[in-house]
Design a protein around this motif. Structure first.
Motif, short mmCIF file in Angstrom:
data_model
loop_
_atom_site.label_atom_id
_atom_site.label_comp_id
_atom_site.label_asym_id
_atom_site.label_seq_id
_atom_site.Cartn_x
_atom_site.Cartn_y
_atom_site.Cartn_z
N LEU A 151 -74.14 -101.79 24.07
CA LEU A 151 -74.24 -101.76 22.62
C LEU A 151 -73.64 -103.05 22.10
O LEU A 151 -72.47 -103.36 22.42
N LEU A 152 -74.39 -103.81 21.32
CA LEU A 152 -73.87 -105.01 20.70
C LEU A 152 -73.01 -104.58 19.51
O LEU A 152 -73.51 -103.96 18.57
N LEU A 153 -71.73 -104.88 19.59
CA LEU A 153 -70.81 -104.52 18.51
C LEU A 153 -70.81 -105.55 17.40
O LEU A 153 -70.56 -105.21 16.25
N GLY A 154 -71.05 -106.81 17.75
CA GLY A 154 -71.14 -107.84 16.72
C GLY A 154 -70.76 -109.21 17.23
O GLY A 154 -70.33 -109.38 18.36
N GLU A 155 -70.95 -110.18 16.35
CA GLU A 155 -70.52 -111.53 16.64
C GLU A 155 -69.02 -111.61 16.43
O GLU A 155 -68.49 -110.96 15.52
N VAL A 156 -68.36 -112.39 17.26
CA VAL A 156 -66.90 -112.51 17.14
C VAL A 156 -66.52 -113.99 17.09
O VAL A 156 -67.23 -114.86 17.57
N THR A 157 -65.37 -114.22 16.52
CA THR A 157 -64.86 -115.58 16.33
C THR A 157 -63.95 -115.98 17.48
O THR A 157 -63.58 -115.17 18.32
N ASP A 158 -63.56 -117.23 17.46
CA ASP A 158 -62.61 -117.73 18.44
C ASP A 158 -61.28 -116.98 18.35
O ASP A 158 -60.58 -116.82 19.34
N GLN A 159 -60.94 -116.50 17.16
CA GLN A 159 -59.71 -115.73 16.97
C GLN A 159 -59.73 -114.46 17.83
O GLN A 159 -58.75 -114.10 18.45
N VAL A 160 -60.88 -113.81 17.87
CA VAL A 160 -61.03 -112.60 18.70
C VAL A 160 -60.95 -112.97 20.18
O VAL A 160 -60.26 -112.31 20.96
N LEU A 161 -61.64 -114.02 20.57
CA LEU A 161 -61.63 -114.44 21.97
C LEU A 161 -60.21 -114.75 22.43
O LEU A 161 -59.82 -114.38 23.54
N ALA A 162 -59.44 -115.39 21.57
CA ALA A 162 -58.07 -115.77 21.93
C ALA A 162 -57.14 -114.56 22.03
O ALA A 162 -56.16 -114.59 22.78
N SER A 163 -57.46 -113.50 21.31
CA SER A 163 -56.54 -112.36 21.28
C SER A 163 -57.03 -111.13 22.03
O SER A 163 -56.30 -110.14 22.13
N LEU A 164 -58.24 -111.16 22.59
CA LEU A 164 -58.80 -109.96 23.22
C LEU A 164 -57.97 -109.48 24.41
O LEU A 164 -57.80 -108.28 24.61
N GLU A 165 -57.43 -110.40 25.18
CA GLU A 165 -56.61 -110.00 26.32
C GLU A 165 -55.35 -109.26 25.85
O GLU A 165 -54.96 -108.26 26.43
N MET A 166 -54.75 -109.74 24.77
CA MET A 166 -53.58 -109.07 24.20
C MET A 166 -53.95 -107.69 23.65
O MET A 166 -53.25 -106.72 23.89
N TYR A 167 -55.08 -107.61 22.95
CA TYR A 167 -55.55 -106.31 22.46
C TYR A 167 -55.75 -105.35 23.63
O TYR A 167 -55.38 -104.18 23.56
N SER A 168 -56.34 -105.84 24.71
CA SER A 168 -56.61 -105.02 25.88
C SER A 168 -55.33 -104.48 26.51
O SER A 168 -55.24 -103.30 26.85
N GLU A 169 -54.35 -105.33 26.67
CA GLU A 169 -53.09 -104.91 27.27
C GLU A 169 -52.36 -103.92 26.38
O GLU A 169 -51.80 -102.92 26.87
N THR A 170 -52.38 -104.16 25.08
CA THR A 170 -51.73 -103.24 24.15
C THR A 170 -52.42 -101.88 24.15
O THR A 170 -51.76 -100.83 24.19
N ALA A 171 -53.76 -101.88 24.15
CA ALA A 171 -54.50 -100.62 24.18
C ALA A 171 -54.25 -99.87 25.49
O ALA A 171 -54.14 -98.64 25.49
N ALA A 172 -54.14 -100.59 26.60
CA ALA A 172 -53.83 -99.94 27.89
C ALA A 172 -52.47 -99.26 27.83
O ALA A 172 -52.30 -98.14 28.33
#
Length: 142
Positions: free
Chosen positions: A72-93
């Motif tokens: 499912l395509l959730l949407g276009e994302v910015t460089d801000q999302v790319l830079a923080s996705l790993e942090m979001y992932s670790e926090t969600a885990a």
């Protein structure tokens, strides 16, 4: 440069078993695009999830021995999302693990992990409105 965030799921061994979910980032919006996958996987004890990043995988490829089932395509994302996705992932885990410590092992899973991330990104206006509701409707079982 435009990037795309996808929710990807894989076949389950039975109709009653859970599918594995992952989030993928691509720079092209087609099935053969290379992706960076973010997911959680059980640690060696099997009681705790750890965030993991897998790079340069085709968006619709197998996950180990598990066949690709859909995306499912959730949407276009910015460089801000790319830079923080790993942090979001670790926090969600960590949120998933904290929930499981209180309620029981594997009560909260990769589905909850993905929903936490998508909700956070949508709340921060980094994903289009409605991304969360579309993700929540994605298939969780076989």
């Amino acid at each position: 440069m435009v990037a795309y965030l996808w929710l990807v799921w894989y076949e389950s061994p039975t109709k009653a078993a859970l599918r594995h979910w992952a989030l993928a980032i691509t720079y092209e919006a087609h099935d053969h695009a290379y992706a960076t996958f973010h997911e959680i996987a059980s640690d060696s004890s099997g009681t705790r999830y750890q965030a993991r990043v897998v790079r340069r995988v085709h968006l619709t490829s197998r996950h180990g021995t598990i066949a690709y089932a859909g995306k499912l395509l959730l949407g276009e994302v910015t460089d801000q999302v790319l830079a923080s996705l790993e942090m979001y992932s670790e926090t969600a885990a960590e949120l998933v693990n904290a929930h499981n410590r209180k309620r029981g092992v594997h009560e909260s899973t990769c589905h909850d992990w993905a929903i936490i991330i998508v909700r956070s990104l949508e709340d921060a206006l980094l994903l289009p409105a409605g991304s969360l509701s579309r993700a929540e409707k994605s298939p969780r079982f076989g």
